[in-house]
Design a protein around this motif. Structure first.
Motif: not given
Length: 112
Positions: A66, A69-71, A73-74
């Protein structure tokens, strides 16, 4: 660099303090009720099932996938921060102003 490191350490300590406080409040509520409520979850849990460590914060499971994935996206967003750009321009303006002021004072002192 030292300032940023100190701020990061302080924020990390405060975050864990808040999580510990929430856990203590949860335990206090359980003691006040006098029985275990299955709907009442603890603030921070680390479960070790069959050698696999899973963490959950406020009932939400946290995994390294998770976070990756957030990294990603950023990194894809590459957002334009208006206030950051204004801050950089202001810093450049102040730096140039102070440099020119010091140069003019130095030239005045050298003339005398």
């Amino acid at each position: 660099m030292k300032f940023m490191l100190k701020c990061f350490v302080l924020c990390t300590i405060l975050l864990f303090g808040v999580l510990i406080g929430m856990q203590q409040a949860n335990q206090g509520i359980i003691k006040m009720k006098g029985y275990q409520d299955p709907d009442l979850q603890s603030a921070f849990q680390v479960e070790n099932e069959t050698g696999d460590v899973q963490a959950s914060i406020l009932g939400n499971n946290v995994t390294s996938q998770d976070l990756q994935e957030k990294q990603e996206q950023l990194e894809q967003i590459e957002a334009f921060n208006f206030f950051s750009q204004i801050g950089k321009q202001f810093a450049t303006l102040v730096s140039n102003g102070v440099s020119s002021l010091l140069e003019s004072i130095a030239t005045l002192l050298n003339r005398n």
